[in-house]
Motif scaffolding. Structure first.
Motif, PDB file in Angstrom:
ATOM      1  N   GLU A   1       0.829  -1.202   0.000  1.00 42.31           N
ATOM      2  CA  GLU A   1       0.000   0.000   0.000  1.00 42.31           C
ATOM      3  C   GLU A   1       0.867   1.257   0.000  1.00 42.31           C
ATOM      4  OE1 GLU A   1      -2.938   0.247   3.128  1.00 42.31           O
ATOM      5  OE2 GLU A   1      -3.431   2.322   2.600  1.00 42.31           O
ATOM      6  N   ILE A   2       0.474   2.205  -0.846  1.00 42.81           N
ATOM      7  CA  ILE A   2       1.156   3.502  -0.886  1.00 42.81           C
ATOM      8  C   ILE A   2       0.114   4.587  -0.680  1.00 42.81           C
ATOM      9  CG2 ILE A   2       2.514   5.130  -2.252  1.00 42.81           C
ATOM     10  CD1 ILE A   2       3.557   2.765  -3.886  1.00 42.81           C
ATOM     11  N   LYS A   3       0.422   5.451   0.271  1.00 41.31           N
ATOM     12  CA  LYS A   3      -0.439   6.615   0.486  1.00 41.31           C
ATOM     13  C   LYS A   3       0.405   7.837   0.146  1.00 41.31           C
ATOM     14  CE  LYS A   3      -3.167   8.599   4.259  1.00 41.31           C
ATOM     15  NZ  LYS A   3      -4.385   8.928   3.531  1.00 41.31           N
ATOM     16  N   TYR A   4      -0.002   8.577  -0.835  1.00 43.00           N
ATOM     17  CA  TYR A   4       0.799   9.706  -1.319  1.00 43.00           C
ATOM     18  C   TYR A   4      -0.005  10.994  -1.136  1.00 43.00           C
ATOM     19  CZ  TYR A   4       4.126  12.144  -4.382  1.00 43.00           C
ATOM     20  OH  TYR A   4       5.094  12.995  -4.894  1.00 43.00           O
ATOM     21  N   SER A   5       0.488  11.885  -0.283  1.00 40.88           N
ATOM     22  CA  SER A   5      -0.243  13.128  -0.016  1.00 40.88           C
ATOM     23  C   SER A   5       0.562  14.333  -0.486  1.00 40.88           C
ATOM     24  CB  SER A   5      -0.510  13.293   1.482  1.00 40.88           C
ATOM     25  OG  SER A   5      -1.032  12.101   2.027  1.00 40.88           O
ATOM     26  N   THR A   6      -0.113  15.256  -1.110  1.00 41.00           N
ATOM     27  CA  THR A   6       0.559  16.436  -1.638  1.00 41.00           C
ATOM     28  C   THR A   6      -0.148  17.696  -1.168  1.00 41.00           C
ATOM     29  OG1 THR A   6       0.872  15.242  -3.702  1.00 41.00           O
ATOM     30  CG2 THR A   6       1.289  17.607  -3.754  1.00 41.00           C
ATOM     31  N   VAL A   7       0.638  18.668  -0.767  1.00 39.39           N
ATOM     32  CA  VAL A   7       0.091  20.009  -0.643  1.00 39.39           C
ATOM     33  C   VAL A   7       0.927  20.882  -1.553  1.00 39.39           C
ATOM     34  CG1 VAL A   7      -0.244  21.998   0.855  1.00 39.39           C
ATOM     35  CG2 VAL A   7      -0.778  19.722   1.704  1.00 39.39           C
ATOM     36  N   GLN A   8       0.281  21.485  -2.510  1.00 40.80           N
ATOM     37  CA  GLN A   8       1.010  22.287  -3.490  1.00 40.80           C
ATOM     38  C   GLN A   8       0.612  23.741  -3.316  1.00 40.80           C
ATOM     39  OE1 GLN A   8       1.141  24.762  -6.507  1.00 40.80           O
ATOM     40  NE2 GLN A   8      -0.439  23.350  -7.149  1.00 40.80           N
ATOM     41  N   ASN A   9       1.574  24.555  -3.005  1.00 35.62           N
ATOM     42  CA  ASN A   9       1.277  25.968  -2.738  1.00 35.62           C
ATOM     43  C   ASN A   9       2.314  26.866  -3.387  1.00 35.62           C
ATOM     44  OD1 ASN A   9       0.023  28.209  -1.680  1.00 35.62           O
ATOM     45  ND2 ASN A   9       1.054  28.071   0.300  1.00 35.62           N
TER      46      ASN A   9
ATOM     47  N   THR B   1      -3.821  11.784  -2.307  1.00 35.78           N
ATOM     48  CA  THR B   1      -4.577  12.888  -1.720  1.00 35.78           C
ATOM     49  C   THR B   1      -3.849  14.179  -2.065  1.00 35.78           C
ATOM     50  OG1 THR B   1      -5.199  11.476   0.126  1.00 35.78           O
ATOM     51  CG2 THR B   1      -5.588  13.822   0.393  1.00 35.78           C
ATOM     52  N   GLN B   2      -4.552  15.129  -2.627  1.00 31.74           N
ATOM     53  CA  GLN B   2      -3.880  16.370  -2.986  1.00 31.74           C
ATOM     54  C   GLN B   2      -4.666  17.592  -2.552  1.00 31.74           C
ATOM     55  OE1 GLN B   2      -3.421  16.501  -7.294  1.00 31.74           O
ATOM     56  NE2 GLN B   2      -5.555  17.065  -7.587  1.00 31.74           N
TER      57      GLN B   2
ATOM     58  N   PHE C   1     -16.852  22.131   3.363  1.00 32.75           N
ATOM     59  CA  PHE C   1     -17.087  21.605   2.012  1.00 32.75           C
ATOM     60  C   PHE C   1     -16.026  20.548   1.654  1.00 32.75           C
ATOM     61  CE2 PHE C   1     -16.059  22.148  -2.559  1.00 32.75           C
ATOM     62  CZ  PHE C   1     -17.277  21.781  -3.121  1.00 32.75           C
ATOM     63  N   CYS C   2     -14.812  20.746   2.129  1.00 28.76           N
ATOM     64  CA  CYS C   2     -13.690  19.859   1.783  1.00 28.76           C
ATOM     65  C   CYS C   2     -13.481  18.727   2.782  1.00 28.76           C
ATOM     66  CB  CYS C   2     -12.375  20.647   1.758  1.00 28.76           C
ATOM     67  SG  CYS C   2     -12.341  21.984   0.627  1.00 28.76           S
ATOM     68  N   ARG C   3     -14.326  18.640   3.779  1.00 26.46           N
ATOM     69  CA  ARG C   3     -14.053  17.771   4.915  1.00 26.46           C
ATOM     70  C   ARG C   3     -13.682  16.334   4.527  1.00 26.46           C
ATOM     71  NH1 ARG C   3     -18.178  15.583   9.107  1.00 26.46           N
ATOM     72  NH2 ARG C   3     -16.833  15.104  10.886  1.00 26.46           N
ATOM     73  N   ASP C   4     -14.431  15.771   3.584  1.00 23.00           N
ATOM     74  CA  ASP C   4     -14.191  14.373   3.188  1.00 23.00           C
ATOM     75  C   ASP C   4     -12.759  14.156   2.721  1.00 23.00           C
ATOM     76  OD1 ASP C   4     -16.839  14.147   3.629  1.00 23.00           O
ATOM     77  OD2 ASP C   4     -17.424  14.013   1.520  1.00 23.00           O
ATOM     78  N   VAL C   5     -12.192  15.176   2.114  1.00 20.96           N
ATOM     79  CA  VAL C   5     -10.829  15.038   1.598  1.00 20.96           C
ATOM     80  C   VAL C   5      -9.810  15.352   2.692  1.00 20.96           C
ATOM     81  CG1 VAL C   5      -9.159  15.887  -0.086  1.00 20.96           C
ATOM     82  CG2 VAL C   5     -11.552  15.528  -0.760  1.00 20.96           C
TER      83      VAL C   5
END
Lengths: 484, 249
Positions: free
Chosen positions: A266-274, A306-307, A455-459
């Motif tokens: 399993e790979i979980k890849y999370s990004t925050v792009q700012n 997840t981004q 509005f974004c809670r699920d993500v």
């Protein structure tokens, strides 16, 4: 064919010459302006790469010359002159870095404060020579030791090429082929650096991996290349990017990320792009053309993207999953926020090849100002993919009346047993909700932040804890000035 | 507490309030009754400062200051609370999160420290218990899928946490059965205090059996046409609004 061989020989000869030529000039900071085979050779030589990798890059470059820049995305930007740019510059030495926070743009510091980033980290993020401030070595070393004990390799791409060439060679380009698309091919030719992760069989990586730990180690530059390999039964959670605003002198960014997920892994890849989105009139923002793809190569494997996309002037990005193994699972959770004149064209591709494969797509687009946001997604079920399942939910939220949101879902099914669901909504931030929140004491910006976070809670719930808290604040900051 | 003088207001250009004067002392409860369309809800929105409600004439003085100069949120932090007739749904934001955000926003605006999570949780649980608000309701997004009774209890819970100086209860009885009405009225009555005033807006006398007012005013066609003690409400219940409004016209 003969002609091709001649070319290759001619090139080989040239390689020899250039290698020689450059060896005296190896200290130079920048590759010559423009893009040519020489540039590619320069980069490869700088990095002391093995011959096969140089050939791989050159192959990409030659193919790139015959490709055309895609124009199907719903984004507009001036034509890019690829010859009017530098493709390699050496990482800054500590002498060139700012010495203290006094030298940093106060606006950036203000944002760090709003995000609640501790002072020491602020210094690191702002690119201050960290050694001058505190001894980061001990922290980094502790992490490295723990990872080494578990058998996990986590290093820069360049280091991996030197220390683990067999792994790089085995997997590089197997998920995103050299010819995949214009920007991926360009990246293959000139990639600067990036991250490499290898998690061996049965190992659960003992910590969240973040490029952040390496903040002072590598200046990854504009053409980032990331390769993550997770063997049978292993697990990793990888965090990319950072909530703090990243400024960069390069306008064009074309990264490639490849994930290889073997059996039961399993790979979980999370990004925050700012990245810098440009000013209110849209000047100077970054163009972000990224190719991210994960291959669920083994049975029962799982990849989750997840981004949170809040930055860049133009975003072109479709993190995808190839569900090759039976029972494999692909997930895509996305928040894309656009304000002012930002343009986002983002989504995912879920390619169902194996039996009993399932995918889930939750996309939340928020547009404010005069921005444009497009969800573009593909769910494709191939002939042999018995009992494939997909659930897609695309919600768009509009703030103000000058922005736009678009949803472009492509659904292809070649197997009648597939069950595919698609839900989409578009709503406006309501005046009633704003009034209600303000009557309870929240000011307009707090109210917008609260409502949009709802509005974004699920993500947001999909993000690792420490990332989620910062991302929530970032949502508010990104939309400042969007109402009223 | 509140002094309204010759207040005229219009909504999107249509005049609704046509000269209201009303003085509310500390600790007093005033009921405003009247038929549909008389301007009751307009009055509550004007007091809260809603943007498309324009004051065209007159003044509102709250605690000695000109209320009209304050923004919506400044009024809230200054102690004005509006219990909505139709509370808005806030998807994705749990009731608990909303409560905490609101309480801390007001504390911050008043220059007070934010409450720590543990203290706040204890306080909410205590108040929630009084109002028979279940733990589960605190975890659900505010007002989303709430029954009529749950919505009004949630409004009352917010009021009891925010501790306003002037509470405006807009048709709090609408959509409530008698049991729910009693719970909400109990909650409101517990908050009666010498330094807290309330305006109770209602169409029916029923609510005033449970929240007993000091003064009753009848609003019709944008004006207060009659004022009196709590007996006035009973009188209205018997005779209806028609007689009054016709004699006033």
């Amino acid at each position: 064919m003969v002609a091709t061989r001649e070319t290759v020989e001619a090139v080989d000869e040239a390689v020899g010459k250039y290698k020689y030529g450059f060896s005296t000039d190896i200290e130079s900071e920048k590759a010559p302006k423009g893009l040519s085979e020489d540039t590619v050779r320069f980069i490869s030589a700088k990095k002391n790469e093995p011959e096969w990798l140089l050939e791989w890059r050159l192959d990409a470059f030659r193919r790139w010359l015959n490709m055309e820049e895609p124009d199907w995305a719903k984004v507009n930007y001036p034509k890019i002159d690829y010859q009017d740019a530098y493709y390699y510059s050496a990482p800054k030495s500590d002498d060139d870095r700012p010495k203290s926070l006094d030298e940093i743009d106060p606006k950036i510091l203000e944002t760090y404060d709003k995000l609640g980033i501790p002072l020491v980290e602020q210094m690191a993020l702002a690119g201050i020579a960290v050694d001058a401030v505190f001894d980061s070595v001990s922290v980094a070393t502790t992490f490295k030791e723990r990872l080494a004990e578990a058998g996990v390799i986590f290093c820069s791409f360049s280091e991996a090429v030197q220390d683990h060439p067999e792994l790089v060679r085995q997997y590089l380009g197997t998920v995103v082929p050299v010819t995949d698309n214009y920007f991926a091919t360009l990246n293959s030719a000139v990639f600067s650096d990036g991250s490499f992760v290898y998690v061996p069989k049965g190992v659960r990586c003992p910590m969240e991996l973040s490029t952040y730990f390496r903040i002072n180690e590598a200046d990854t530059g504009q053409f980032e290349r990331t390769l993550i390999i997770v063997e049978d039964g292993a697990y990793v959670s990888y965090l990319e990017g950072c909530t703090a605003p990243m400024r960069d002198e390069h306008q064009l960014h074309a990264a490639v990320v490849e994930l290889v997920c073997l059996e039961d892994a399993e790979i979980k890849y999370s990004t925050v792009q700012n990245w810098y989105p440009g000013d209110e009139d849209g000047n100077g923002g970054i163009y972000n053309f990224v190719t991210k793809r994960g291959d669920c190569r083994g049975d029962n494997s799982k990849i989750s993207w997840t981004q949170v996309e809040t930055g860049s002037a133009v975003t072109w990005k479709y993190p995808s999953c190839v569900l090759r193994g039976d029972n494999s699972v692909g997930e895509f959770y996305s928040i894309a926020i656009s304000n002012n004149l930002q343009q986002v064209d983002s989504g995912t591709k879920m390619i169902h090849l194996g039996k009993n494969t399932s995918s889930r797509i939750i996309s939340k687009g928020i547009s404010a100002g005069r921005s444009s946001s497009t969800y573009r997604g593909l769910v494709s079920v191939h002939k042999k993919a018995e009992d494939a399942r997909n659930f897609t939910q695309c919600d768009s939220l509009l703030i103000g009346d000058r922005c736009s949101a678009h949803t472009v879902p492509y659904i292809e099914s070649k197997n009648p047993s597939a069950i595919l669901e698609h839900e989409a909504t578009t709503s406006k931030l309501s005046e009633d909700q704003l009034f209600y929140c303000r009557q309870r004491g929240l000011d307009e910006e707090e109210a917008v932040a609260l409502l949009v976070n709802g509005f974004c809670r699920d993500v947001l719930q999909q993000l690792p804890m420490e990332f989620a808290v910062e991302a929530q604040k970032l949502v508010g900051i990104s939309l400042e000035g969007s109402v009223g | 507490m509140l002094e309204i003088k010759d207040l005229h207001a219009s909504v999107d250009g249509t005049p609704i309030l046509k000269g209201i004067s009303l003085t509310i002392g500390d600790g007093e409860i005033h009921a405003i009754m009247g038929p549909n369309g008389s301007g009751k809800s307009t009055l509550s929105n004007v007091l809260a400062g809603r943007e498309n409600y324009m004051i065209t004439k007159g003044s509102i003085i709250y605690k000695g200051k000109d209320l009209t100069e304050l923004s919506i949120e400044e009024r809230a932090s200054a102690g004005i609370f509006l219990a909505f007739q139709y509370p808005t749904e806030i998807p994705g934001v749990t009731t608990m999160t909303f409560l905490k955000t609101a309480v801390n926003a007001q504390r911050k605006a008043r220059g007070e420290d934010e409450l720590d999570a543990v203290k706040f949780l204890k306080l909410v649980r205590e108040k929630a218990k009084e109002l028979k608000v279940e733990e589960d309701m605190l975890k659900r997004p505010l007002n989303v899928g709430f029954s009529g009774g749950e919505k009004k209890r949630a409004e009352t819970l917010q009021m009891s946490l925010l501790q306003p100086s002037l509470a405006v209860l807009d048709e709090t009885d609408s959509g409530l059965d008698i049991d729910a009405l009693k719970i909400v009225a109990d909650g409101v009555n517990r908050m009666r205090a010498p330094d807290r005033s309330m305006i109770v807006i209602t169409h029916y006398q029923r609510l005033l059996d449970y929240i007993v007012p000091d003064h009753v005013h009848v609003l019709a066609k944008g004006k207060i046409i009659r004022s009196g003690g709590k007996a006035l409400a009973a009188e209205l219940e018997a005779s209806g609004y028609t007689d009054l409004t016709e004699s006033a016209a």
